[in-house]
Write an enzyme that holds these catalytic residues in place. Sequence first.
Site, mmCIF file in Angstrom:
data_model
loop_
_atom_site.group_PDB
_atom_site.id
_atom_site.type_symbol
_atom_site.label_atom_id
_atom_site.label_comp_id
_atom_site.label_asym_id
_atom_site.label_seq_id
_atom_site.Cartn_x
_atom_site.Cartn_y
_atom_site.Cartn_z
ATOM 1 N N LYS A 1 -14.277 2.683 -17.791
ATOM 2 C CA LYS A 1 -14.553 3.955 -18.445
ATOM 3 C C LYS A 1 -15.354 3.714 -19.714
ATOM 4 O O LYS A 1 -15.538 2.576 -20.135
ATOM 5 C CB LYS A 1 -13.236 4.642 -18.759
ATOM 6 C CG LYS A 1 -12.473 4.957 -17.489
ATOM 7 C CD LYS A 1 -11.210 5.665 -17.763
ATOM 8 C CE LYS A 1 -10.814 6.401 -16.495
ATOM 9 N NZ LYS A 1 -9.997 7.545 -16.762
ATOM 10 N N ALA A 2 -15.777 4.832 -20.333
ATOM 11 C CA ALA A 2 -16.738 4.736 -21.438
ATOM 12 C C ALA A 2 -16.356 3.745 -22.549
ATOM 13 O O ALA A 2 -17.195 2.912 -22.918
ATOM 14 C CB ALA A 2 -16.991 6.128 -22.015
ATOM 15 N N SER B 1 -4.170 14.169 -14.973
ATOM 16 C CA SER B 1 -5.382 13.893 -15.747
ATOM 17 C C SER B 1 -5.992 15.174 -16.290
ATOM 18 O O SER B 1 -5.829 16.260 -15.709
ATOM 19 C CB SER B 1 -6.394 13.211 -14.814
ATOM 20 O OG SER B 1 -7.690 13.307 -15.335
ATOM 21 N N ALA B 2 -6.750 15.026 -17.379
ATOM 22 C CA ALA B 2 -7.509 16.159 -17.921
ATOM 23 C C ALA B 2 -8.576 16.626 -16.926
ATOM 24 O O ALA B 2 -9.139 17.706 -17.114
ATOM 25 C CB ALA B 2 -8.149 15.765 -19.237
ATOM 26 N N CYS B 3 -8.821 15.829 -15.884
ATOM 27 C CA CYS B 3 -9.794 16.244 -14.861
ATOM 28 C C CYS B 3 -9.291 17.429 -14.044
ATOM 29 O O CYS B 3 -10.021 17.950 -13.202
ATOM 30 C CB CYS B 3 -10.138 15.080 -13.935
ATOM 31 S SG CYS B 3 -11.169 13.850 -14.744
ATOM 32 N N ARG C 1 -14.891 17.878 -23.971
ATOM 33 C CA ARG C 1 -13.468 17.974 -23.607
ATOM 34 C C ARG C 1 -12.617 17.447 -24.759
ATOM 35 O O ARG C 1 -12.902 16.395 -25.313
ATOM 36 C CB ARG C 1 -13.201 17.144 -22.343
ATOM 37 C CG ARG C 1 -11.725 17.084 -21.984
ATOM 38 C CD ARG C 1 -11.495 16.222 -20.772
ATOM 39 N NE ARG C 1 -11.970 16.850 -19.553
ATOM 40 C CZ ARG C 1 -12.179 16.191 -18.413
ATOM 41 N NH1 ARG C 1 -11.997 14.890 -18.356
ATOM 42 N NH2 ARG C 1 -12.579 16.833 -17.339
ATOM 43 N N ASP D 1 0.859 -1.193 0.000
ATOM 44 C CA ASP D 1 0.000 0.000 0.000
ATOM 45 C C ASP D 1 0.894 1.241 0.000
ATOM 46 O O ASP D 1 1.517 1.570 1.010
ATOM 47 C CB ASP D 1 -0.893 -0.029 1.252
ATOM 48 C CG ASP D 1 -1.832 1.167 1.305
ATOM 49 O OD1 ASP D 1 -1.700 2.086 0.463
ATOM 50 O OD2 ASP D 1 -2.706 1.174 2.201
ATOM 51 N N TYR E 1 -11.335 13.851 -7.331
ATOM 52 C CA TYR E 1 -10.253 13.294 -8.164
ATOM 53 C C TYR E 1 -9.396 14.390 -8.809
ATOM 54 O O TYR E 1 -8.165 14.346 -8.784
ATOM 55 C CB TYR E 1 -10.896 12.407 -9.229
ATOM 56 C CG TYR E 1 -9.952 11.776 -10.218
ATOM 57 C CD1 TYR E 1 -9.113 10.735 -9.849
ATOM 58 C CD2 TYR E 1 -9.920 12.206 -11.553
ATOM 59 C CE1 TYR E 1 -8.260 10.152 -10.775
ATOM 60 C CE2 TYR E 1 -9.078 11.633 -12.484
ATOM 61 C CZ TYR E 1 -8.249 10.601 -12.087
ATOM 62 O OH TYR E 1 -7.412 10.020 -13.007
ATOM 63 N N THR F 1 -18.975 15.287 -25.720
ATOM 64 C CA THR F 1 -17.830 14.988 -26.581
ATOM 65 C C THR F 1 -16.576 14.688 -25.757
ATOM 66 O O THR F 1 -16.392 15.229 -24.665
ATOM 67 C CB THR F 1 -17.518 16.169 -27.518
ATOM 68 O OG1 THR F 1 -17.442 17.371 -26.739
ATOM 69 C CG2 THR F 1 -18.568 16.325 -28.595
HETATM 70 P P1 NAD Z 1 -5.888 1.505 -12.812
HETATM 71 O O1 NAD Z 1 -6.934 1.641 -11.767
HETATM 72 O O2 NAD Z 1 -6.002 0.368 -13.766
HETATM 73 O O3 NAD Z 1 -4.438 1.474 -12.152
HETATM 74 C C1 NAD Z 1 -4.124 2.126 -10.954
HETATM 75 C C2 NAD Z 1 -3.486 1.100 -10.056
HETATM 76 O O4 NAD Z 1 -3.093 1.734 -8.842
HETATM 77 C C3 NAD Z 1 -4.449 -0.030 -9.677
HETATM 78 O O5 NAD Z 1 -3.952 -1.283 -10.057
HETATM 79 C C4 NAD Z 1 -4.565 0.096 -8.164
HETATM 80 O O6 NAD Z 1 -4.696 -1.142 -7.507
HETATM 81 C C5 NAD Z 1 -3.262 0.783 -7.818
HETATM 82 N N1 NAD Z 1 -3.343 1.443 -6.508
HETATM 83 C C6 NAD Z 1 -4.379 2.142 -5.995
HETATM 84 N N2 NAD Z 1 -4.111 2.507 -4.741
HETATM 85 C C7 NAD Z 1 -2.880 2.048 -4.453
HETATM 86 C C8 NAD Z 1 -2.064 2.089 -3.293
HETATM 87 N N3 NAD Z 1 -2.490 2.708 -2.183
HETATM 88 N N4 NAD Z 1 -0.857 1.488 -3.328
HETATM 89 C C9 NAD Z 1 -0.433 0.840 -4.449
HETATM 90 N N5 NAD Z 1 -1.171 0.765 -5.573
HETATM 91 C C10 NAD Z 1 -2.369 1.363 -5.578
HETATM 92 O O7 NAD Z 1 -5.875 2.901 -13.605
HETATM 93 P P2 NAD Z 1 -5.078 3.333 -14.904
HETATM 94 O O8 NAD Z 1 -6.083 3.635 -15.935
HETATM 95 O O9 NAD Z 1 -3.989 2.383 -15.191
HETATM 96 O O10 NAD Z 1 -4.473 4.732 -14.403
HETATM 97 C C11 NAD Z 1 -3.108 4.909 -14.065
HETATM 98 C C12 NAD Z 1 -2.869 6.370 -13.688
HETATM 99 O O11 NAD Z 1 -3.245 7.213 -14.777
HETATM 100 C C13 NAD Z 1 -3.689 6.846 -12.480
HETATM 101 O O12 NAD Z 1 -2.958 7.775 -11.747
HETATM 102 C C14 NAD Z 1 -4.851 7.566 -13.138
HETATM 103 O O13 NAD Z 1 -5.410 8.543 -12.297
HETATM 104 C C15 NAD Z 1 -4.169 8.178 -14.348
HETATM 105 N N6 NAD Z 1 -5.128 8.507 -15.421
HETATM 106 C C16 NAD Z 1 -5.713 7.497 -16.124
HETATM 107 C C17 NAD Z 1 -6.602 7.823 -17.128
HETATM 108 C C18 NAD Z 1 -7.290 6.754 -17.946
HETATM 109 O O14 NAD Z 1 -8.066 7.092 -18.830
HETATM 110 N N7 NAD Z 1 -7.032 5.470 -17.715
HETATM 111 C C19 NAD Z 1 -6.898 9.162 -17.417
HETATM 112 C C20 NAD Z 1 -6.285 10.145 -16.663
HETATM 113 C C21 NAD Z 1 -5.376 9.811 -15.674
#
Ligand code: NAD
Length: 332
Positions: free
Chosen positions: A193-194, A119-121, A288, A55, A150, A222
């Site tokens: 996600k979508a 993120s774009a958020c 967006r 963790d 977020y 969009t």
């Molecule tokens: P994901 O949820 O598949 O991967 C994130 C991983 O982090 C998960 O496996 C989760 O178990 C792990 N995690 C969460 N809490 C944890 C902790 N306390 N210790 C260790 N591991 C932990 O998501 P993803 O799509 O692979 O996203 C990866 C990164 O990219 C994230 O930071 C996310 O916010 C960012 N992001 C993703 C997107 C997208 O569209 N996928 C868009 C914008 C930003």
Amino acid sequence: MNQELILVAGGGGFIGGHLVSKLRQEGHTKIRSVDIKPMDEWYQVFDDVENVVADLRDAHACRAACEDAAVVYNLAADMGGMGFIENNKAACMISVLINTHLLQAAADADVARFFYASSACVYNADKQRDAQVIPLKEEDAYPAMPEDGYGWEKLFSERMCRHFREDFGLATRVARFHNVYGPFGTWDGGREKAPAAICRKVIEAKTSGNLEIEIWGDGKQTRSFMYIDDCLEGIDKITHSEDLLEPINLGSSELVTINGLVDIVEDIAGVQLKRNYKLDAPKGVNGRNSDNTKIQSYLGWEPSIRLRDGMERTYRWIYDEFLARERAGAAV
Ligand code: NAD
């Protein structure tokens, strides 16, 4: 062969798993992949990688994870699609502990490069009210009014990266991802996600014969969606850039409505469905897109994989996963 130790935080997740896979293919021999999930829930696991379940909200875990690391990629966060982030704001914000402790541990361990997945958020909501979007430029994050929960966590963590660079000399790099999709990611269970959700719903409709689909919102909102291969290439270029110090968009600029995305998936699946619009469902901002002027000017590159091509590969993978799950269910 590259023997520097690389830490991928969140390596059991969608993007982290792909990153570990790519680093191996590139010849990296020392990779540490850390994730909180039990290993049988990781999307990709490799025997020649140091896989650690920990963790990373915990400072000691971050210290152990960063020990001897030359490069850190922080892709760990408690996150999901709109349905998850709108209903789990505190959980999303607690991810601030991950980046904070990782930054501190990386600075103490003299890590050479630190990549943070933003993120774009983070973008100001006022700039995203209209479906007829003006693509978001990096400066549109301020004055700050990001996605509640977020987005605030991401914006704060971006600033932590900046100040660790300025005050402690840690070479941080930050990319603002715009909707990443592809195989080996979440496609069911509430965090999807979508793109993955639409693939799953189309597959469910097709296999059940109930030719209807529920769409969140009016379908006119969009977005742009970036295929995972483009995301990985961008992460690599941004991490190793010498002058990209400030956060930068990493996203496709191919704009599509959610209805348009459903059209694409229906076409891939060879079905046409009756659309039921759930107007009170979480749907995020109305419009967006990513303005890619800055990434073009710094890197002479931007994500370019066509949505139709990426969705085809994603659909095929989810279809196989869906059938495998059905078969396993039938065998019980
Ligand atoms: P994901 O949820 O598949 O991967 C994130 C991983 O982090 C998960 O496996 C989760 O178990 C792990 N995690 C969460 N809490 C944890 C902790 N306390 N210790 C260790 N591991 C932990 O998501 P993803 O799509 O692979 O996203 C990866 C990164 O990219 C994230 O930071 C996310 O916010 C960012 N992001 C993703 C997107 C997208 O569209 N996928 C868009 C914008 C930003």
